[in-house]
Scaffold this motif. Structure first.
Motif, PDB file in Angstrom:
ATOM      1  N   GLY A 150       7.649  11.414  -4.688  1.00 15.77           N
ATOM      2  CA  GLY A 150       6.427  10.981  -4.044  1.00 15.77           C
ATOM      3  C   GLY A 150       6.182   9.493  -4.158  1.00 15.77           C
ATOM      4  O   GLY A 150       6.764   8.793  -4.987  1.00 15.77           O
ATOM      5  N   VAL A 151       5.276   9.017  -3.340  1.00 16.85           N
ATOM      6  CA  VAL A 151       4.854   7.620  -3.376  1.00 16.85           C
ATOM      7  C   VAL A 151       3.849   7.395  -4.501  1.00 16.85           C
ATOM      8  O   VAL A 151       3.876   6.374  -5.190  1.00 16.85           O
ATOM      9  CB  VAL A 151       4.240   7.237  -2.012  1.00 16.85           C
ATOM     10  N   VAL A 152       2.961   8.344  -4.701  1.00 16.82           N
ATOM     11  CA  VAL A 152       1.831   8.173  -5.612  1.00 16.82           C
ATOM     12  C   VAL A 152       2.237   8.489  -7.054  1.00 16.82           C
ATOM     13  O   VAL A 152       2.799   9.550  -7.335  1.00 16.82           O
ATOM     14  CB  VAL A 152       0.661   9.078  -5.182  1.00 16.82           C
ATOM     15  N   ASN A 153       1.929   7.567  -7.959  1.00 15.75           N
ATOM     16  CA  ASN A 153       2.113   7.791  -9.397  1.00 15.75           C
ATOM     17  C   ASN A 153       0.746   8.113  -9.990  1.00 15.75           C
ATOM     18  O   ASN A 153      -0.103   7.218 -10.141  1.00 15.75           O
ATOM     19  CB  ASN A 153       2.703   6.557 -10.065  1.00 15.75           C
ATOM     20  N   PRO A 154       0.485   9.368 -10.353  1.00 16.29           N
ATOM     21  CA  PRO A 154      -0.852   9.743 -10.825  1.00 16.29           C
ATOM     22  C   PRO A 154      -1.129   9.373 -12.266  1.00 16.29           C
ATOM     23  O   PRO A 154      -2.286   9.457 -12.704  1.00 16.29           O
ATOM     24  CB  PRO A 154      -0.848  11.260 -10.649  1.00 16.29           C
ATOM     25  N   LYS A 155      -0.133   8.958 -12.996  1.00 15.99           N
ATOM     26  CA  LYS A 155      -0.292   8.751 -14.429  1.00 15.99           C
ATOM     27  C   LYS A 155      -0.508   7.279 -14.747  1.00 15.99           C
ATOM     28  O   LYS A 155       0.240   6.651 -15.501  1.00 15.99           O
ATOM     29  CB  LYS A 155       0.922   9.312 -15.171  1.00 15.99           C
ATOM     30  N   GLN A 156      -1.560   6.722 -14.148  1.00 22.81           N
ATOM     31  CA  GLN A 156      -1.903   5.327 -14.366  1.00 22.81           C
ATOM     32  C   GLN A 156      -3.371   5.127 -14.036  1.00 22.81           C
ATOM     33  O   GLN A 156      -3.987   5.961 -13.355  1.00 22.81           O
ATOM     34  CB  GLN A 156      -1.042   4.417 -13.486  1.00 22.81           C
ATOM     35  N   VAL A 157      -3.935   4.036 -14.530  1.00 26.83           N
ATOM     36  CA  VAL A 157      -5.279   3.655 -14.111  1.00 26.83           C
ATOM     37  C   VAL A 157      -5.185   3.316 -12.632  1.00 26.83           C
ATOM     38  O   VAL A 157      -4.546   2.330 -12.246  1.00 26.83           O
ATOM     39  CB  VAL A 157      -5.794   2.457 -14.926  1.00 26.83           C
ATOM     40  N   SER A 204      -2.688  12.327  -4.311  1.00 23.87           N
ATOM     41  CA  SER A 204      -1.563  13.208  -4.618  1.00 23.87           C
ATOM     42  C   SER A 204      -1.461  14.339  -3.603  1.00 23.87           C
ATOM     43  O   SER A 204      -0.365  14.747  -3.210  1.00 23.87           O
ATOM     44  CB  SER A 204      -1.705  13.771  -6.037  1.00 23.87           C
ATOM     45  N   MET A 205      -2.597  14.867  -3.162  1.00 25.05           N
ATOM     46  CA  MET A 205      -2.583  15.895  -2.124  1.00 25.05           C
ATOM     47  C   MET A 205      -2.010  15.332  -0.824  1.00 25.05           C
ATOM     48  O   MET A 205      -1.164  15.966  -0.174  1.00 25.05           O
ATOM     49  CB  MET A 205      -3.993  16.439  -1.908  1.00 25.05           C
ATOM     50  N   LEU A 206      -2.444  14.146  -0.452  1.00 23.75           N
ATOM     51  CA  LEU A 206      -1.933  13.505   0.760  1.00 23.75           C
ATOM     52  C   LEU A 206      -0.422  13.338   0.695  1.00 23.75           C
ATOM     53  O   LEU A 206       0.311  13.694   1.637  1.00 23.75           O
ATOM     54  CB  LEU A 206      -2.627  12.146   0.931  1.00 23.75           C
ATOM     55  N   ASP A 207       0.065  12.832  -0.408  1.00 22.97           N
ATOM     56  CA  ASP A 207       1.494  12.609  -0.620  1.00 22.97           C
ATOM     57  C   ASP A 207       2.258  13.941  -0.611  1.00 22.97           C
ATOM     58  O   ASP A 207       3.255  14.109   0.102  1.00 22.97           O
ATOM     59  CB  ASP A 207       1.680  11.895  -1.954  1.00 22.97           C
ATOM     60  N   HIS A 208       1.789  14.896  -1.386  1.00 26.51           N
ATOM     61  CA  HIS A 208       2.468  16.183  -1.535  1.00 26.51           C
ATOM     62  C   HIS A 208       2.500  16.952  -0.216  1.00 26.51           C
ATOM     63  O   HIS A 208       3.527  17.540   0.150  1.00 26.51           O
ATOM     64  CB  HIS A 208       1.742  16.996  -2.609  1.00 26.51           C
ATOM     65  N   TYR A 209       1.397  16.936   0.530  1.00 27.68           N
ATOM     66  CA  TYR A 209       1.339  17.711   1.769  1.00 27.68           C
ATOM     67  C   TYR A 209       2.207  17.088   2.863  1.00 27.68           C
ATOM     68  O   TYR A 209       2.803  17.799   3.672  1.00 27.68           O
ATOM     69  CB  TYR A 209      -0.104  17.848   2.239  1.00 27.68           C
ATOM     70  N   LYS A 236      -0.813   2.478   2.604  1.00 30.54           N
ATOM     71  CA  LYS A 236      -0.010   1.803   3.623  1.00 30.54           C
ATOM     72  C   LYS A 236       1.449   2.242   3.561  1.00 30.54           C
ATOM     73  O   LYS A 236       2.106   2.389   4.603  1.00 30.54           O
ATOM     74  CB  LYS A 236      -0.155   0.289   3.471  1.00 30.54           C
ATOM     75  N   GLN A 237       1.954   2.468   2.344  1.00 30.50           N
ATOM     76  CA  GLN A 237       3.329   2.943   2.237  1.00 30.50           C
ATOM     77  C   GLN A 237       3.462   4.368   2.775  1.00 30.50           C
ATOM     78  O   GLN A 237       4.453   4.698   3.431  1.00 30.50           O
ATOM     79  CB  GLN A 237       3.799   2.895   0.783  1.00 30.50           C
ATOM     80  N   LEU A 238       2.469   5.199   2.533  1.00 31.53           N
ATOM     81  CA  LEU A 238       2.508   6.570   3.053  1.00 31.53           C
ATOM     82  C   LEU A 238       2.457   6.578   4.576  1.00 31.53           C
ATOM     83  O   LEU A 238       3.180   7.341   5.224  1.00 31.53           O
ATOM     84  CB  LEU A 238       1.347   7.373   2.473  1.00 31.53           C
ATOM     85  N   GLU A 239       1.623   5.735   5.167  1.00 23.86           N
ATOM     86  CA  GLU A 239       1.557   5.672   6.629  1.00 23.86           C
ATOM     87  C   GLU A 239       2.891   5.211   7.209  1.00 23.86           C
ATOM     88  O   GLU A 239       3.352   5.719   8.239  1.00 23.86           O
ATOM     89  CB  GLU A 239       0.438   4.742   7.071  1.00 23.86           C
ATOM     90  N   GLU A 240       3.516   4.245   6.544  1.00 22.94           N
ATOM     91  CA  GLU A 240       4.809   3.758   7.008  1.00 22.94           C
ATOM     92  C   GLU A 240       5.901   4.806   6.839  1.00 22.94           C
ATOM     93  O   GLU A 240       6.807   4.928   7.671  1.00 22.94           O
ATOM     94  CB  GLU A 240       5.180   2.490   6.230  1.00 22.94           C
TER      95      GLU A 240
END
Length: 468
Positions: A27-34, A100-105, A45-49
């Protein structure tokens, strides 16, 4: 009568985009960060691309300090589910969930995955998710980074609104000291403990929708007209679902909330005789007469953000809840649609069940195989078609309709990098492109060519196959 596309596609997404963008293995999103506003914008923007045509970004407004409030649309359907997070500054773990939902779906669509035995591609051709990951970007930024992220001339006011403290970890409001989840015109006058002035929490403002962020959310919701709306908050592992709900809607809304609670393990909050209003879903339930959920994601954390360690508890509970909400939203939308007579042909691109009525819960009448059929009627992405056994209804959201030009089986060769689609209405290519170059061009639909190979049928752009 000419036949229009039998699909719930918005005009901007009627043609799939090029498949040239690379697909991430992870995935693009790293959930384990502030998870800051700037990280969110970068990831959006990376997900849209990465998923052109499937994910579409737009700003629904600006915060009080001029930060864009971003929305991301995922899907191609006319039935909308609207999900939002971070109304409250310290509750930014809700933004991580939405991202994360956006990325995963999106990944699930590209991989042609299934949920409860049904292809998620079909579901995302019926429904569009409109995600607003961070309603309160100023407040989140203040909670995470403090005064350094704001003009020096605002520092004194921010400290005063924070009770004289320069530690903003407890901050909930927007950066003008208004609690955005007390800003909506739903029994606003009777909010409990409204606060006397701008403060880090609970101040409702001088009037409903006084804050720019709440104005933007209200206008975006009216424009979206969603079937279901969900506002994520962060502490309590409970679900609010009722706000002066009309009696005729109680059983419907309770059933959806109960399904959500069953998937997450959360407790349903029972209706109260005199609930304190002003919340986003309070307003949505009262104004739209449709289901609205407010979910508190984590265990109580006190006056600070839920720790990132809670993520491993939150994500498994919520990963598939969006699919359930999408299915419920589509059923609500479909119930308002009417059947219309149609003419011409439609090509089913995959084997699928035949139904007595345009509803997945109706009786199944055998199997429909890929091929062209005569159209009889349409309803909300469904098509009634003529078969040897009589009329049958089929889900047609990924099936092209209109004029098909036979090509007589022209021999063609598929280049290794040529994008190949399971349907010309898909927003992403087939997960596993055919590995044989030899194919036969069977027919043309619009600017697409259907090709047949020993390994199966695919659709390719005419310009890719024959040149401009």
């Amino acid at each position: 009568m000419s036949v229009v596309l039998i699909s719930a596609l918005p005009a901007a997404a009627a043609e799939p985009a090029s498949a040239s963008a690379s697909r991430p293995a992870a995935g693009v999103v790293n959930p384990k960060q502030v998870y800051s506003y700037d990280i969110m914008v970068r990831d959006l923007k990376q997900l849209e691309e990465t998923y052109p045509g499937l994910i579409r970004l737009h700003a629904i407004g600006e915060s009080e300090y001029g930060r864009d409030i971003w929305a991301a649309d995922l899907g191609l359907g006319d039935a909308y589910v609207m999900l939002n997070g971070s109304h409250h500054a310290r509750e930014w773990i809700t933004t991580i969930l939405i991202m994360s939902m956006l990325d995963h779906y999106a990944q699930a669509y590209v991989r042609n995955e299934t949920w409860n035995g049904a292809p998620v591609r079909d579901l995302l051709h019926r429904v569009t998710f409109r995600f607003v990951p961070m309603v309160n970007p100023d407040g989140v930024t203040l909670q995470q980074f403090g005064l350094s992220a704001f003009p020096e001339e605002a520092h004194a006011d921010l400290i005063a609104m924070n009770g004289g403290s320069s530690n903003f970890k407890r901050w909930k409001a927007n950066a003008k000291g208004i609690d955005l989840n007390r800003q909506y015109p739903a029994d606003w006058e009777n909010i409990n403990q409204p606060g006397s002035g701008p403060y880090y929490m609970n101040y409702r403002g001088k009037e409903p929708l006084a804050a720019k962020e709440a104005q933007a959310m209200a206008e975006a919701t009216k424009e979206t007209n969603p079937e279901i709306a969900v506002a994520y908050h962060s502490s309590g592992e409970i679900v609010y679902w009722h706000f002066h709900t009309k009696p005729e809607h109680v059983a419907r809304d309770r059933a959806i909330a109960t399904r959500y609670a069953g998937m997450t393990g959360y407790r349903l909050v029972q209706p109260a005789a005199n609930p304190s209003g002003g919340g986003y879903t309070d307003w949505f339930i009262q104004s739209f007469g449709r289901p609205g959920l407010t979910a508190e994601l984590g265990r109580p954390a006190g006056e600070t953000n839920v720790p990132l360690s809670e993520w491993e508890r939150i994500w498994p509970r919520h990963r598939d809840t969006g699919w359930m909400l999408a299915g419920e939203a589509y059923n609500l939308w479909l119930a308002r649609q009417t059947a219309a007579y149609a003419s011409g042909e439609i090509r089913l691109t995959a084997e699928q069940p035949a139904y007595r009525w345009p509803n997945h819960r109706s009786a199944q009448l055998g199997t429909l195989y890929p091929g062209r059929y005569k159209l009889l009627r349409t309803k909300g992405g469904w098509a009634e078609i003529a078969t040897e056994d009589g009329p049958r209804w089929a889900w047609a959201g990924r099936s092209p309709a209109g004029t098909f030009e036979p090509l007589g089986g022209i021999p063609v060769r598929l280049a290794p990098d040529m994008a190949q689609y399971l349907s010309p209405l898909d927003a992403a290519p087939a997960p596993q492109p055919l590995d044989t170059p030899s194919a036969t061009a069977l027919e043309r639909w619009r600017n697409w060519i259907m090709v047949v190979t020993p390994q199966g049928t695919r659709w390719v752009k005419e310009a890719d196959l024959f040149g401009e």
